[in-house]
Design a protein around this motif. Structure first.
Motif, PDB file in Angstrom:
ATOM      1  N   LEU A  22       0.838  -1.191   0.000  1.00 51.66           N
ATOM      2  CA  LEU A  22       0.000   0.000   0.000  1.00 51.66           C
ATOM      3  C   LEU A  22       0.874   1.241   0.000  1.00 51.66           C
ATOM      4  O   LEU A  22       2.045   1.197   0.352  1.00 51.66           O
ATOM      5  CB  LEU A  22      -0.957   0.017   1.197  1.00 51.66           C
ATOM      6  CG  LEU A  22      -0.374   0.039   2.596  1.00 51.66           C
ATOM      7  CD1 LEU A  22      -0.253   1.462   3.102  1.00 51.66           C
ATOM      8  CD2 LEU A  22      -1.271  -0.749   3.524  1.00 51.66           C
ATOM      9  N   SER A  23       0.278   2.359  -0.425  1.00 50.91           N
ATOM     10  CA  SER A  23       0.971   3.646  -0.459  1.00 50.91           C
ATOM     11  C   SER A  23       0.101   4.693   0.204  1.00 50.91           C
ATOM     12  O   SER A  23      -1.139   4.626   0.140  1.00 50.91           O
ATOM     13  CB  SER A  23       1.238   4.075  -1.905  1.00 50.91           C
ATOM     14  OG  SER A  23       2.037   3.147  -2.565  1.00 50.91           O
ATOM     15  N   TYR A  25      -0.535   8.966   0.542  1.00 50.26           N
ATOM     16  CA  TYR A  25      -0.236  10.285  -0.008  1.00 50.26           C
ATOM     17  C   TYR A  25      -1.369  11.241   0.334  1.00 50.26           C
ATOM     18  O   TYR A  25      -2.488  10.793   0.566  1.00 50.26           O
ATOM     19  CB  TYR A  25      -0.004  10.209  -1.524  1.00 50.26           C
ATOM     20  CG  TYR A  25      -1.252   9.851  -2.315  1.00 50.26           C
ATOM     21  CD1 TYR A  25      -2.066  10.854  -2.851  1.00 50.26           C
ATOM     22  CD2 TYR A  25      -1.637   8.531  -2.512  1.00 50.26           C
ATOM     23  CE1 TYR A  25      -3.221  10.544  -3.560  1.00 50.26           C
ATOM     24  CE2 TYR A  25      -2.779   8.206  -3.219  1.00 50.26           C
ATOM     25  CZ  TYR A  25      -3.564   9.218  -3.739  1.00 50.26           C
ATOM     26  OH  TYR A  25      -4.705   8.905  -4.441  1.00 50.26           O
ATOM     27  N   ASN A  34      -4.740   9.738   1.752  1.00 50.84           N
ATOM     28  CA  ASN A  34      -5.209   8.751   0.786  1.00 50.84           C
ATOM     29  C   ASN A  34      -4.374   7.480   0.893  1.00 50.84           C
ATOM     30  O   ASN A  34      -3.157   7.543   1.088  1.00 50.84           O
ATOM     31  CB  ASN A  34      -5.090   9.308  -0.636  1.00 50.84           C
ATOM     32  CG  ASN A  34      -5.970  10.514  -0.836  1.00 50.84           C
ATOM     33  OD1 ASN A  34      -7.183  10.402  -0.914  1.00 50.84           O
ATOM     34  ND2 ASN A  34      -5.365  11.685  -0.888  1.00 50.84           N
ATOM     35  N   THR A  36      -3.659   3.870  -1.215  1.00 49.36           N
ATOM     36  CA  THR A  36      -3.854   3.067  -2.423  1.00 49.36           C
ATOM     37  C   THR A  36      -3.255   1.691  -2.184  1.00 49.36           C
ATOM     38  O   THR A  36      -2.237   1.548  -1.508  1.00 49.36           O
ATOM     39  CB  THR A  36      -3.195   3.716  -3.660  1.00 49.36           C
ATOM     40  OG1 THR A  36      -1.805   3.893  -3.414  1.00 49.36           O
ATOM     41  CG2 THR A  36      -3.832   5.053  -3.979  1.00 49.36           C
ATOM     42  N   PHE A  37      -3.902   0.683  -2.741  1.00 52.80           N
ATOM     43  CA  PHE A  37      -3.486  -0.710  -2.590  1.00 52.80           C
ATOM     44  C   PHE A  37      -3.162  -1.290  -3.959  1.00 52.80           C
ATOM     45  O   PHE A  37      -3.805  -0.946  -4.945  1.00 52.80           O
ATOM     46  CB  PHE A  37      -4.620  -1.545  -1.979  1.00 52.80           C
ATOM     47  CG  PHE A  37      -5.047  -1.082  -0.618  1.00 52.80           C
ATOM     48  CD1 PHE A  37      -4.440  -1.592   0.522  1.00 52.80           C
ATOM     49  CD2 PHE A  37      -6.046  -0.131  -0.472  1.00 52.80           C
ATOM     50  CE1 PHE A  37      -4.828  -1.158   1.775  1.00 52.80           C
ATOM     51  CE2 PHE A  37      -6.443   0.306   0.779  1.00 52.80           C
ATOM     52  CZ  PHE A  37      -5.832  -0.213   1.908  1.00 52.80           C
ATOM     53  N   ASP A  38      -2.178  -2.195  -3.998  1.00 52.90           N
ATOM     54  CA  ASP A  38      -1.905  -2.907  -5.246  1.00 52.90           C
ATOM     55  C   ASP A  38      -3.107  -3.760  -5.629  1.00 52.90           C
ATOM     56  O   ASP A  38      -3.499  -3.825  -6.785  1.00 52.90           O
ATOM     57  CB  ASP A  38      -0.663  -3.781  -5.115  1.00 52.90           C
ATOM     58  CG  ASP A  38       0.620  -2.968  -5.213  1.00 52.90           C
ATOM     59  OD1 ASP A  38       0.553  -1.743  -5.446  1.00 52.90           O
ATOM     60  OD2 ASP A  38       1.699  -3.554  -5.032  1.00 52.90           O
ATOM     61  N   GLN A  40      -7.004  -4.051  -4.333  1.00 49.99           N
ATOM     62  CA  GLN A  40      -7.991  -3.429  -3.450  1.00 49.99           C
ATOM     63  C   GLN A  40      -8.711  -4.483  -2.611  1.00 49.99           C
ATOM     64  O   GLN A  40      -9.386  -5.347  -3.150  1.00 49.99           O
ATOM     65  CB  GLN A  40      -9.014  -2.628  -4.260  1.00 49.99           C
ATOM     66  CG  GLN A  40     -10.052  -1.922  -3.419  1.00 49.99           C
ATOM     67  CD  GLN A  40      -9.439  -0.948  -2.418  1.00 49.99           C
ATOM     68  OE1 GLN A  40      -8.531  -0.217  -2.731  1.00 49.99           O
ATOM     69  NE2 GLN A  40      -9.952  -0.966  -1.207  1.00 49.99           N
ATOM     70  N   GLN A  63     -10.263   4.236   1.770  1.00 51.64           N
ATOM     71  CA  GLN A  63      -9.199   4.757   0.921  1.00 51.64           C
ATOM     72  C   GLN A  63      -8.848   6.202   1.269  1.00 51.64           C
ATOM     73  O   GLN A  63      -7.841   6.713   0.794  1.00 51.64           O
ATOM     74  CB  GLN A  63      -9.574   4.652  -0.550  1.00 51.64           C
ATOM     75  CG  GLN A  63      -9.565   3.215  -1.038  1.00 51.64           C
ATOM     76  CD  GLN A  63      -9.854   3.131  -2.516  1.00 51.64           C
ATOM     77  OE1 GLN A  63     -10.864   3.642  -2.992  1.00 51.64           O
ATOM     78  NE2 GLN A  63      -8.957   2.504  -3.248  1.00 51.64           N
ATOM     79  N   GLN A  64      -9.678   6.845   2.080  1.00 56.67           N
ATOM     80  CA  GLN A  64      -9.401   8.203   2.518  1.00 56.67           C
ATOM     81  C   GLN A  64      -9.678   8.313   4.004  1.00 56.67           C
ATOM     82  O   GLN A  64     -10.690   7.823   4.486  1.00 56.67           O
ATOM     83  CB  GLN A  64     -10.259   9.226   1.769  1.00 56.67           C
ATOM     84  CG  GLN A  64      -9.925   9.326   0.299  1.00 56.67           C
ATOM     85  CD  GLN A  64     -10.656  10.482  -0.340  1.00 56.67           C
ATOM     86  OE1 GLN A  64     -11.772  10.800   0.023  1.00 56.67           O
ATOM     87  NE2 GLN A  64     -10.005  11.107  -1.308  1.00 56.67           N
TER      88      GLN A  64
END
Length: 93
Positions: A22-23, A25, A34, A36-38, A40, A63-64
């Protein structure tokens, strides 16, 4: 020298990313963080800890995340999905 009482430590401190890709940002963040997942995930949970280790947020996976109410500083985000956890660090401006 007798080393029979010695113990090898190979992992100390906060472990970063030990299973989920996950990332986060933006980082540093002011209001909305936020994620993000490789791949979901359907469901899971997330926790945010202060730099002192105090749990400040615990919620269902999203996601947020609104972090506007957090004080400025460093935090640890822990995401758990199907028993696998990953920890990431972020900075709140």
């Amino acid at each position: 020298t007798d080393t029979t009482q010695c113990v090898n430590l190979t992992n100390v401190g906060i472990e970063e990313n030990n299973g989920l890709a996950l990332s986060l940002y933006p980082n540093p963040v002011q209001d909305i963080l936020n994620i993000t997942f490789d791949n979901q995930p359907a469901n899971g949970e997330l926790k945010i800890y202060s730099s002192q280790g105090k749990l400040v947020t615990h919620q269902f996976l999203s996601q947020q995340i609104n972090v506007s109410s957090l004080s400025s500083g460093m935090y640890f985000l822990e995401v758990t999905i199907d028993g696998v956890s990953t920890r990431k660090t972020f900075i709140k401006d």
